[in-house]
Design a protein around this motif. Structure first.
Motif, short mmCIF file in Angstrom:
data_model
loop_
_atom_site.label_atom_id
_atom_site.label_comp_id
_atom_site.label_asym_id
_atom_site.label_seq_id
_atom_site.Cartn_x
_atom_site.Cartn_y
_atom_site.Cartn_z
N ASN A 142 0.84 -1.20 0.00
CA ASN A 142 0.00 0.00 0.00
C ASN A 142 0.87 1.25 0.00
O ASN A 142 1.79 1.38 0.81
CB ASN A 142 -0.93 -0.01 1.22
CG ASN A 142 -1.93 -1.15 1.11
OD1 ASN A 142 -2.63 -1.27 0.11
ND2 ASN A 142 -1.98 -2.02 2.12
N LEU A 143 0.58 2.16 -0.92
CA LEU A 143 1.36 3.39 -1.04
C LEU A 143 0.59 4.59 -0.45
O LEU A 143 1.03 5.20 0.50
CB LEU A 143 1.70 3.65 -2.52
CG LEU A 143 2.41 2.50 -3.25
CD1 LEU A 143 2.69 2.90 -4.71
CD2 LEU A 143 3.71 2.10 -2.56
N TYR A 144 -0.57 4.88 -1.01
CA TYR A 144 -1.37 6.03 -0.56
C TYR A 144 -2.75 5.53 -0.13
O TYR A 144 -3.42 4.84 -0.89
CB TYR A 144 -1.54 7.06 -1.68
CG TYR A 144 -0.23 7.63 -2.17
CD1 TYR A 144 0.36 8.70 -1.51
CD2 TYR A 144 0.42 7.09 -3.27
CE1 TYR A 144 1.58 9.23 -1.94
CE2 TYR A 144 1.63 7.61 -3.71
CZ TYR A 144 2.20 8.68 -3.04
OH TYR A 144 3.39 9.20 -3.47
N VAL A 169 -3.99 3.47 -3.17
CA VAL A 169 -3.14 3.25 -4.34
C VAL A 169 -2.06 2.24 -3.93
O VAL A 169 -1.44 2.40 -2.88
CB VAL A 169 -2.47 4.57 -4.79
CG1 VAL A 169 -1.51 4.32 -5.95
CG2 VAL A 169 -3.53 5.60 -5.15
N CYS A 170 -1.87 1.22 -4.73
CA CYS A 170 -1.03 0.10 -4.31
C CYS A 170 -0.14 -0.37 -5.47
O CYS A 170 -0.44 -0.13 -6.65
CB CYS A 170 -1.89 -1.10 -3.90
SG CYS A 170 -3.47 -0.72 -3.12
N LYS A 171 0.93 -1.08 -5.10
CA LYS A 171 1.81 -1.68 -6.09
C LYS A 171 1.75 -3.19 -5.92
O LYS A 171 1.81 -3.70 -4.78
CB LYS A 171 3.24 -1.19 -5.85
CG LYS A 171 4.20 -1.58 -6.93
CD LYS A 171 5.33 -0.58 -6.99
CE LYS A 171 6.64 -1.22 -6.59
NZ LYS A 171 7.72 -0.21 -6.63
N GLY A 208 4.76 -5.44 -9.85
CA GLY A 208 5.23 -4.12 -10.26
C GLY A 208 4.15 -3.20 -10.80
O GLY A 208 4.35 -1.99 -10.88
N GLU A 209 3.01 -3.76 -11.15
CA GLU A 209 1.92 -2.91 -11.67
C GLU A 209 1.30 -2.07 -10.55
O GLU A 209 1.27 -2.48 -9.39
CB GLU A 209 0.83 -3.77 -12.32
CG GLU A 209 1.23 -4.30 -13.69
CD GLU A 209 0.11 -5.09 -14.36
OE1 GLU A 209 0.08 -5.10 -15.60
OE2 GLU A 209 -0.73 -5.71 -13.66
#
Lengths: 350, 350
Positions: free
Chosen positions: B50-52, B88-90, B102-103
């Protein structure tokens, strides 16, 4: 020179602005005025003899002073002036090329024996008289068109949907219920007495009906009749019933806001509706409408409804009171639910 | 054999059901759990970093036990379990053929460092990275699509119409206002501080704005900004503001019911809305909606909004807080209006 026979014109006069429940004494009958049965020269008005007057809940709204500007249709009555509303009338004399003596019309007229209608363009001509003439004050007039527009245009019903209508035995509700049955919907109505509930189930073919006065918990009552929720609510009453309905709407449900009779007598301190957030949860559309925005659909409406009447697929219960003198009581009685069906005041039969 | 590096997974845990305003102590941070950075065998889930994380008002609704069944999107959080929301996640590892390591994706994820998403079909792939990645938690994610759907689809705006939006500097409101300007509408917003009002007027180009906390009479405030009435109201707050708006809607106006943040903390005793009869007087359509009914419009939305962003015709103000530890305070602060713009919690930047 005026011309035309001079007659005394019996009238229902609006005495003064009303707060709370209207009383018969908020109106009075007079025969003080006289009238020549002829349209004044240079007028393009129409002089009509009033036959059937429609006694409608919305008239209560016109009995008060509004705090805001509203469209003409809800403009306050003028104290000391004649009451007005929808009615069925016969043309006695015409200054307008489109109207002729002897023709039958319906539209806004005065609560009096004779009325000079100065904007006759707003009148509807009555061309089908094989059905009761009084129907043009109800099933084939404003209330019927209201039911048609509200149900078909606003509620966008689909076969098999679950429909609820409040004030279901009233002028509009009984028609909504029958349209819903004809559409293949499941229809339940609420009303305020056992007699009305029986009417809904046995005369109008509702799938079920209940007396809201006997339900302590309207939410529980609705869950009994709609365990899977309501697709369409035809709103005639407002207040607590609306609040309970909001808890029971299905996803993507529709609410046609036709009237709020429970609130008309406490318009300055209306009940708060607390469950509006369910409009979001269930993505419900709630839409206010007024029939006169849809007058252009009247001939389409007639084409639909006249055959239903002739084939006895739609019936209509009227609550007829005799004589203009009965008008004030007929109107006031609506707000305690004394009427059984559409209340019509007969001024004259021809 | 599980495989994959084993890591401690920092999480925000939902402690127990909330009544009234949520407090930071209704959540807690833990690093008790460990996780292998690999999707379990035979799972078609996706393991994401998890990024944002998007901190949204509707999450308050999930912090209570509901009295009624609601769609999954509003299902109550489970006490003792990780909080969830949009983010927003990777992709770190994938058991699903449509997703690759990586997506970048956005959708519902956990408030934690890593989440195994078991229904990745509901995720949106992020294909345009020339704009800030955090925008996919706001302007280009759920809040932006909500503004798009609510304004264009529900409100059916026309050039020149008068638009009012409440909570106007928030994640959704600031986008609604800019859409309205781009459409050629007159747009006024309300917010809860001078700083936010300045933002509305000077950054987002609203025609006018006011601080609702400084208005004793919301009806009078609205009449000041909309002397001729409101065509479109984009509803984010509910309660007293809605009641005042109902008095000021123009004929055939539309109200998009997006949220009711003023009511989320007293959901069991919401304020009563008393002016619903004006929906009838003015023939107003009031419609609740949820963005996920319109996910099919996402690519059309992107095609509209991405060029606006690139051409600097739309701007977006984010209120970024750093670290998962800041999550509880970021969420709780929404309900006292501490956020200026869209509140986003940064867990990691890549």
């Amino acid at each position: 020179m005026v011309g035309g026979e001079e007659v005394r014109n019996k009238q229902v006069i609006f005495r003064d602005y009303v707060s709370g429940f209207p009383k018969e004494s908020d109106m009075y009958i007079t025969t003080d005025k006289t009238l020549h049965l002829k349209v004044p020269e240079a007028s393009n008005g129409v002089l009509v003899k009033n036959l059937y007057l429609s006694s409608d809940p919305y008239m209560r709204l016109r009995m008060q002073k509004h705090g805001v500007d509203l469209d003409g249709f809800l403009a306050s009555y003028t104290p000391g002036s004649v009451l007005s509303g929808y009615g069925v009338c016969k043309v006695v004399d015409s200054g307008h090329p489109d109207f002729k003596r002897g023709e039958l019309v319906w539209g806004i007229t005065g609560w009096e024996e004779y009325t000079l209608i100065t904007s006759p363009e707003a009148l509807f001509k009555i061309q089908h008289t094989d059905v009761p003439l009084s129907y043009y004050a109800g099933l084939l007039g404003m209330p019927g068109l209201t039911a048609y527009v509200g149900f078909y245009e606003i509620c966008t019903p689909k076969k098999g949907e679950k429909v609820f209508v409040s004030a279901a035995s009233g002028a509009v509700g009984q028609v909504v219920g029958q349209f819903a049955k004809l559409m293949g919907c499941y229809i339940v109505g609420s009303a305020g007495s056992k007699e009305k509930v029986d009417l809904l189930k046995n005369k109008f073919g509702f799938d079920d009906a209940f007396n809201y006065k006997e339900e302590h918990d309207l939410d529980a009552a609705l869950k009994r009749y709609f365990p899977e929720g309501i697709d369409i609510y035809f709103e005639n009453v407002g207040g607590k019933m609306l609040d309970a309905v909001l808890l029971n709407m299905k996803i993507h449900g529709r609410i046609a806001m036709c009237g709020m009779i429970s609130q008309y007598n406490n318009i300055h301190e209306p009940e708060g509706v607390t469950n509006l957030i369910y409009l979001i949860y269930n993505r419900v559309r709630m839409q206010g409408f007024e029939v006169f925005d849809y007058y252009h659909l009247y001939s389409k409406f007639l084409e639909t409804v006249l055959p239903y009447i002739r084939e006895r697929k739609i019936t209509y219960v009227e609550d007829i009171t005799e004589g203009l003198e009965s008008g004030p009581a007929a109107l006031v009685g609506l707000f305690s639910g004394l009427n059984i069906g559409k209340r019509v005041v007969v001024v004259a039969r021809e």
